[in-house]
Design a protein around this motif. Sequence first.
Motif, PDB file in Angstrom:
ATOM      1  N   MET A 190      -4.919   2.854  -6.344  1.00  0.00           N
ATOM      2  CA  MET A 190      -4.892   1.932  -5.199  1.00  0.00           C
ATOM      3  C   MET A 190      -5.832   0.730  -5.366  1.00  0.00           C
ATOM      4  O   MET A 190      -5.838  -0.146  -4.497  1.00  0.00           O
TER       5      MET A 190
ATOM      6  N   GLN B 134       0.839  -1.209   0.000  1.00  0.00           N
ATOM      7  CA  GLN B 134       0.000   0.000   0.000  1.00  0.00           C
ATOM      8  C   GLN B 134       0.872   1.257   0.000  1.00  0.00           C
ATOM      9  O   GLN B 134       0.619   2.210  -0.741  1.00  0.00           O
TER      10      GLN B 134
ATOM     11  N   VAL C 278      -6.656   4.161   4.337  1.00  0.00           N
ATOM     12  CA  VAL C 278      -5.598   4.361   3.336  1.00  0.00           C
ATOM     13  C   VAL C 278      -5.910   5.614   2.515  1.00  0.00           C
ATOM     14  O   VAL C 278      -5.047   6.475   2.302  1.00  0.00           O
TER      15      VAL C 278
ATOM     16  N   ASN D 291      -4.608  -2.886  -4.809  1.00  0.00           N
ATOM     17  CA  ASN D 291      -3.974  -3.271  -3.537  1.00  0.00           C
ATOM     18  C   ASN D 291      -5.052  -3.769  -2.578  1.00  0.00           C
ATOM     19  O   ASN D 291      -5.823  -2.986  -2.016  1.00  0.00           O
TER      20      ASN D 291
ATOM     21  N   CYS E 205      -6.670  -5.486   0.743  1.00  0.00           N
ATOM     22  CA  CYS E 205      -6.409  -5.521   2.185  1.00  0.00           C
ATOM     23  C   CYS E 205      -7.445  -6.407   2.846  1.00  0.00           C
ATOM     24  O   CYS E 205      -8.624  -6.061   2.867  1.00  0.00           O
TER      25      CYS E 205
END
Length: 163
Positions: A127, A104, A140, A130, A132
């Motif tokens: 993003m 990240q 984020v 990515n 999570c």
Amino acid sequence: MSKFFINGDRVDFQGAPDTPLLWVLRDSYDLTGTKFGCGMALCGACTVHVNGEATRSCVTPVSTLEGKRVTTIEGLPATAVVKAVNAAWVDKDVVQCGYCQPGQVMAATALLSKNPKPSDADIDAAMSGNICRCATYQRVKEAIKSASATLGPARPAAAPKKA
Ligand code: FES
Ligand code: FES
């Protein structure tokens, strides 16, 4: 054999040219901050910078790196962007289990280095790859916006109100 740079150090990798960069970083150079997730360019856990671009190291053969500069989470230089991202990550308390976080941070620093004032859509686009498992997505995003606010030229002052 592949000659390139990892965190500023020149390396001569003697293994098979199709070896993924992620394997080289973790197994040959003990740079374990870069994580293995999916191995298929789907999760972003293995993100590093190659010549400043966020790059999935799990699908990057060393043969494509000749003369290029690889930066990992261990080697991020203390630029204004990196300092701003680090401070924002702490301020917004982004991290949960931490596994996805190196990826990240690498994606966020690559974005802000090119575009210090990203729009919401810019952030989402940069993003979105990515993943999570702890679902820190909102934090984020808040951290990237917070870091962005400390970067670049100040906004022009508002016009004075008419009396
Ligand atoms: S491990 Fe490379 S994108 Fe998932
Ligand atoms: S913080 Fe746990 S996977 Fe993202």
